[in-house]
Design an enzyme around this catalytic site. Sequence first.
Site, PDB file in Angstrom:
ATOM      1  CD  GLU A 262      48.187  66.942  22.468  1.00 20.67           C
ATOM      2  OE1 GLU A 262      47.960  67.880  23.274  1.00 20.67           O
ATOM      3  OE2 GLU A 262      49.208  66.895  21.765  1.00 20.67           O
ATOM      4  CG  HIS A 280      51.243  69.524  24.323  1.00 21.55           C
ATOM      5  ND1 HIS A 280      50.106  69.639  23.578  1.00 21.55           N
ATOM      6  CD2 HIS A 280      51.976  70.630  24.037  1.00 21.55           C
ATOM      7  CE1 HIS A 280      50.138  70.759  22.863  1.00 21.55           C
ATOM      8  NE2 HIS A 280      51.266  71.374  23.131  1.00 21.55           N
TER       9      HIS A 280
END
Length: 527
Positions: A262, A280
């Site tokens: 990420e 997220h």
Amino acid sequence: MTRPKVLISDKMDPNAAKIFEERGCEVDVKPGMTPEELAAVIGEYDGLAIRSATKVTPAILDAATRLKVVGRAGIGVDNVDIPYASGKGVVVMNTPFGNSITTAEHAIALIFAVARQIPEADRRTQAGEWPKNDFMGVELTGKTLGLIGAGNIGSIVASRALGLKMKVVAYDPFLTEERAVEMGVEKADLDTLLAKADFITLHTPLTDQTRNILSRENLAKTRKGVRIVNCARGGLIDEAALKDALDSGHVAGAALDVFETEPAKDSPLFGTPGFVSTPHLGASTTEAQVNVALQVAEQMADYLVNGGVTNALNMPSLSAEEAPKLKPYMGLAEKLGSLVGQLAHGNLTKISIEREGAAAELSGKPIEGAVLAGLMKQYSDTVNMVNAPYLAKERGLDIRSVRHEKEGAYNTLVRVTVATDAGDRSVAGTLFGNENPRLVEIFGIGIEAELAGHMLYIVNEDAPGFIGRIGTLLGEHGINIGTFNLGRRDAGGEAILLLSVDQPIPDTVIKAACALQGVKLVKALAF
């Protein structure tokens, strides 16, 4: 008396500052500072309240000459150098349960999204199409939800799914039959869950035990048409294998809120039919942000004003008087908990923590907390001596603490026994010189060893030549042995070898050791 001074260095709900003030702290709110600006002022503060933007580096901690506590409003503490903070005597706290409902609701939202293909239907409708016949969804009513991880968030998802008239099958090593009945779910092993579930959702931290828990092999065990949701941690699913399963149609849909890397800007999953993604967002609700801000303010103020410790990641719940005596016992207890956690197989249902001799004269709670912290670290990445008992009880683990005042073979002894599907497993240890932890018994076999670093555990038949074979194998792979400890039940019977090595042991070496004559079990350990 001087009031403790706290700095809030990230954007946070304004009620957090009010709580600090109401509980006797001075507070400054200065979000958006550069690292240089923070380093220039941090020396004025006793507490630092942060979210994810502030990086608490060694440079910041070196400048924080009076800092006592760092509080993270949220779970993740990747932005805090915890070992360095510990060396500086700074307590690091987080709020691991403040966003549980929000994350659980996001998982339910993604279940709906993949069931009815909502994102793609929305995109094409807004593009001027009317693709009514292209989207045939499935109902949730009557479908089976497979829950991997039945802790705080998982249990909330289960209750919501039951409200939607779904059936819930749960896999969690700590889920007991009693807790499963209380939750209204069916307890199952992982293979059974994979075979039964129409939907699978993950709610477990990323550890060595859970990494790629939905591997290519396990994805192949799922029923055709399964739909998968992950709002927990990236790395729980083999993303390349998931793409192949989506492309083949074996997996009908998948939704990920978290990715192995990420920010995920070029995932191979992007553009795959049936795939839904969010960046997220599990904890991204107004309510969750308020909750974690208020909780971190309450925890930090309680510590700074009253000395209370809650959700500390690097400090047990101890008084100043108890700490010196308990510290070596807690080190021993944590290692024993870690050992039994790494070696025990099957679902854990009960744990017994026994103290004999000098250990029986000390407070049992810190020792119990240390055992549970060592045990639970195999399954949770936010566990500590404060929240480990809560996490264990939440999963229905029956915890029993026993003290024996009578001294046995050792002046002091701590024994940890877990009950599993395969039977009881027990390890015991003592202190040498009242400060050096030593293992003295493992699964009924006497063996003296120091538990530290990388180790290799082998169960084998007691026969001539084995020590030479294992030594040769490790030498051929360039692995240096630090210590070599042996124990056996009786001559020619089952024997245990526990040795320390100077580096992690590759899987290829584990497989080669398993193939040696007389070997029954090989396991790499880490402390």
